[in-house]
Design a protein around this motif. Sequence first.
Motif, PDB file in Angstrom:
ATOM      1  N   GLY A 149       5.772   0.899   0.400  1.00 52.15           N
ATOM      2  CA  GLY A 149       6.819   0.252   0.038  1.00 52.15           C
ATOM      3  C   GLY A 149       6.609  -0.610  -1.365  1.00 52.15           C
ATOM      4  O   GLY A 149       7.718  -0.538  -2.000  1.00 52.15           O
ATOM      5  N   ILE A 150       5.678  -1.139  -1.325  1.00 55.23           N
ATOM      6  CA  ILE A 150       5.436  -2.030  -2.667  1.00 55.23           C
ATOM      7  C   ILE A 150       4.934  -1.209  -3.703  1.00 55.23           C
ATOM      8  O   ILE A 150       5.462  -1.388  -4.838  1.00 55.23           O
ATOM      9  N   LYS A 151       4.363  -0.177  -3.602  1.00 60.21           N
ATOM     10  CA  LYS A 151       4.092   0.839  -4.605  1.00 60.21           C
ATOM     11  C   LYS A 151       5.468   1.713  -5.201  1.00 60.21           C
ATOM     12  O   LYS A 151       5.417   1.661  -6.445  1.00 60.21           O
ATOM     13  N   ARG A 152       6.406   1.669  -4.276  1.00 59.50           N
ATOM     14  CA  ARG A 152       7.670   2.339  -4.664  1.00 59.50           C
ATOM     15  C   ARG A 152       8.620   1.421  -5.129  1.00 59.50           C
ATOM     16  O   ARG A 152       9.609   1.678  -5.981  1.00 59.50           O
ATOM     17  N   PHE A 153       8.434   0.018  -4.926  1.00 57.36           N
ATOM     18  CA  PHE A 153       9.388  -1.068  -5.453  1.00 57.36           C
ATOM     19  C   PHE A 153       9.209  -1.063  -6.909  1.00 57.36           C
ATOM     20  O   PHE A 153       7.922  -1.235  -7.495  1.00 57.36           O
TER      21      PHE A 153
END
Length: 216
Positions: A149-153
């Motif tokens: 999730g953080i990688k895609r944010f």
Amino acid sequence: MVTSDTLTWQETMNTVTVDCCMDIRIHPSKDSKTILLLIPGVDGSVDGFENKYVTIAEANQKKHCVAVVRISNPFISSFHWESNVRHILDYIEVNKKEVCGNETYDLYIQAHSAGASVAAVIAYKYDAIKRLLLINIAMGLNTAGIIEGIKRFSGEVTLLIGDKDPSLQSAKQIQFSETSQNAQIVIAKNADHDFSGDSFPIFLEAANKYLFKGSS
């Protein structure tokens, strides 16, 4: 003037329907392009220990003229970790004019522990979310989902982790998106999971420092 609301809905678990309830406090603004959302850890109250979320809301509204939304974070079940956060995000979108006085807004989120975990997993799915401050994120809740999730944010993200928090080593696994701006992990010395004792002021000042960059 702070306004109060109660959000109610139902969740189904193994054919059993459960009534859910979440407390909401709104520090509205007549004309703000920014809404600050404060999300506590699991079973956290809308005011927080020693009214910490009230203090954060009032200080940042006064300094940055933003609208602020505070919530409780009641435990529903391990099948519904995301439910509270998704419901408040939908609530803000529906009531944005009442909250900030505008049809468009940027949403900044400060979240703690399990609340931070959920925010990390789903933030990239919401265009309004521009900045995340994730404090002592509970990595064990959904390690793979948090990292992905953080990688895609694509917005700005700060992980604030106490050096006495059990999630410190796991949080170091997180790889930020190449498109993220000012993505960082900040380690707070001598801070435990709840930022108790002498580290409490760090928690109170975190939104101003990392979401608003201490600007006036």
